[in-house]
Design a protein around this motif. Structure first.
Motif, PDB file in Angstrom:
ATOM      1  N   LEU A  80       0.815  -1.208   0.000  1.00 50.51           N
ATOM      2  CA  LEU A  80       0.000   0.000   0.000  1.00 50.51           C
ATOM      3  C   LEU A  80       0.854   1.267   0.000  1.00 50.51           C
ATOM      4  CD1 LEU A  80      -2.575  -1.252   2.643  1.00 50.51           C
ATOM      5  CD2 LEU A  80      -2.911  -1.138   0.180  1.00 50.51           C
ATOM      6  N   ARG A  81       2.196   1.088  -0.026  1.00 50.90           N
ATOM      7  CA  ARG A  81       3.054   2.257   0.151  1.00 50.90           C
ATOM      8  C   ARG A  81       3.034   3.221  -1.016  1.00 50.90           C
ATOM      9  NH1 ARG A  81       8.116  -0.698   2.994  1.00 50.90           N
ATOM     10  NH2 ARG A  81       6.890  -1.359   4.809  1.00 50.90           N
ATOM     11  N   SER A 107       1.745   8.541  -3.453  1.00 49.62           N
ATOM     12  CA  SER A 107       1.050   9.366  -4.441  1.00 49.62           C
ATOM     13  C   SER A 107       0.043  10.297  -3.771  1.00 49.62           C
ATOM     14  CB  SER A 107       0.421   8.540  -5.564  1.00 49.62           C
ATOM     15  OG  SER A 107      -0.099   7.356  -5.091  1.00 49.62           O
ATOM     16  N   GLN A 108      -0.514   9.858  -2.622  1.00 45.37           N
ATOM     17  CA  GLN A 108      -1.405  10.778  -1.894  1.00 45.37           C
ATOM     18  C   GLN A 108      -0.642  11.962  -1.324  1.00 45.37           C
ATOM     19  OE1 GLN A 108      -4.141   9.197   1.034  1.00 45.37           O
ATOM     20  NE2 GLN A 108      -4.579   7.457  -0.311  1.00 45.37           N
ATOM     21  N   LEU A 109       0.538  11.696  -0.783  1.00 49.84           N
ATOM     22  CA  LEU A 109       1.358  12.784  -0.249  1.00 49.84           C
ATOM     23  C   LEU A 109       1.690  13.774  -1.362  1.00 49.84           C
ATOM     24  CD1 LEU A 109       3.074  14.107   1.978  1.00 49.84           C
ATOM     25  CD2 LEU A 109       4.907  12.505   1.436  1.00 49.84           C
ATOM     26  N   GLU A 110       2.030  13.238  -2.524  1.00 60.88           N
ATOM     27  CA  GLU A 110       2.338  14.099  -3.665  1.00 60.88           C
ATOM     28  C   GLU A 110       1.116  14.923  -4.086  1.00 60.88           C
ATOM     29  OE1 GLU A 110       4.189  12.151  -6.971  1.00 60.88           O
ATOM     30  OE2 GLU A 110       4.437  14.058  -8.043  1.00 60.88           O
ATOM     31  N   ASP A 162      12.303   6.539   0.061  1.00 56.86           N
ATOM     32  CA  ASP A 162      11.341   6.899  -0.978  1.00 56.86           C
ATOM     33  C   ASP A 162      10.517   8.124  -0.575  1.00 56.86           C
ATOM     34  OD1 ASP A 162      12.418   4.777  -2.262  1.00 56.86           O
ATOM     35  OD2 ASP A 162      10.650   3.469  -2.114  1.00 56.86           O
ATOM     36  N   VAL A 163      10.196   8.220   0.719  1.00 54.73           N
ATOM     37  CA  VAL A 163       9.463   9.391   1.214  1.00 54.73           C
ATOM     38  C   VAL A 163      10.326  10.645   1.055  1.00 54.73           C
ATOM     39  CG1 VAL A 163       8.497  10.508   3.266  1.00 54.73           C
ATOM     40  CG2 VAL A 163       8.067   8.066   2.863  1.00 54.73           C
ATOM     41  N   LEU A 164      11.591  10.545   1.483  1.00 49.16           N
ATOM     42  CA  LEU A 164      12.483  11.704   1.428  1.00 49.16           C
ATOM     43  C   LEU A 164      12.787  12.105  -0.018  1.00 49.16           C
ATOM     44  CD1 LEU A 164      14.965  10.777   4.328  1.00 49.16           C
ATOM     45  CD2 LEU A 164      13.060  12.409   4.402  1.00 49.16           C
TER      46      LEU A 164
END
Ligand code: GTP
Ligand code: MG
Length: 276
Positions: free
Chosen positions: A97-98, A103-106, A146-148
């Motif tokens: 689900l990552r 993509s939601q954060l983006e 990946d988040v950073l």
């Protein structure tokens, strides 16, 4: 003169991190503490979807925007101050689900209409699961990387509003489960994550070089976390090169000898307060 104004929450904090790291437990703890402060019942969750909840900060935790007033205004005792509200968004940590969390954060950071911008990402880590041999470290560092990298990409966006939104996001790595004696302290969590992210970054850099036959273009520069320099990766390097601040702070959501309720999450709440 004192108004019991219902200030709408203006900041959102996003909980990310691997499955089982304690995100939902943390949100549940915040909810029950908040409802004790306002006499409403907490709700429970399952983590199949992202859920948003409004919670309040304990009045004793300083916030950035009224630090000055709270120190100097004797009429505002701790209990009289309005509880400061903020939104916490819990997400499922399961590997499959990552990409949808990313993509939601983006999408949120790219939206012009967002009413409560993201002030921080709280990346939960099970500090007892990151010993050298553990597969957990690799998995966790990959997710954090990946988040950073997404944040970096957005900071360097040529759309100004996107770049601004992404630049105002700082990251807290919550080294959770410090109540367990096998848990690594925040300092070694930081070292291990930096070291592991460096390995991920190296192999990525190599992949990009191979793909472009040695000629790294300007665009590739931004494809490597902390940009394409010689230096080994560190959170400080990321702050210097990109501006994104990463802090690693230990704590425990569940503590067996719960002497003072909430004491073990104080460091995280102070980090949140500094961004409200
Ligand atoms: P996903 O929803 O799958 O992404 O996981 P999550 O991050 O929401 O984890 P969750 O909050 O469900 O916690 C997983 C387990 O860790 C639960 O059994 C919690 O009780 C436990 N846990 C959370 N925080 C702590 C802690 O500080 N110490 C200890 N010992 N256990 C904890
Ligand atoms: Mg959960």
């Amino acid at each position: 003169l004192y108004r019991k104004a219902v200030n709408p929450p203006s900041s959102t904090f996003l909980l990310l991190g691997p499955s089982g790291s304690g995100k939902t437990a943390f949100l549940t703890l915040l909810e029950s503490a908040s409802s004790r402060r306002s006499n409403t019942a907490p709700r429970t969750h399952t983590s199949q979807n992202a859920t948003s909840t409004t919670v309040t900060l304990p009045p004793s935790v300083p916030i950035a925007s009224n630090q000055y007033r709270s120190v100097n205004d004797p009429s505002l005792s701790e209990t009289k101050r309005n509880p400061v509200k903020y939104i916490v968004k819990d997400t499922p940590g399961h590997g499959k689900l990552r990409s949808s969390q990313l993509s939601q954060l983006e999408a949120i950071l790219s939206s012009k209409k967002e009413k409560s911008p993201i002030s921080g990402v709280i990346f939960f880590v099970d500090a007892a699961s990151l010993s050298d041999a553990a597969e957990g470290l690799r998995d966790c560092a990959t997710y954090l990387h990946d988040v950073l990298l997404l944040l970096q990409k957005l900071v360097f966006s040529n759309q100004k509003h996107v770049s601004q939104a992404a630049s105002s996001v700082s990251v807290l790595v919550a080294a959770n489960k410090q109540d367990l004696f096998t848990a690594l302290p925040a300092g070694s969590i930081k070292e291990r994550l930096e070291h592991e992210i460096e390995r991920i970054r190296k192999s990525r850099q190599k992949g990009l070089m191979d793909a472009s036959a040695g000629a790294a273009s300007n665009e590739d520069e931004y494809e490597v976390l902390g940009t394409n320099g010689e230096e080994d990766f560190s959170f400080q390097l990321l702050e210097d090169e990109v501006g994104t601040q990463v802090s690693v702070v230990g704590g425990a959501v569940v503590s067996e000898e719960d002497t003072e309720a909430g004491a073990a999450i104080r460091g995280w709440e102070e980090w949140i307060g500094a961004r409200l």
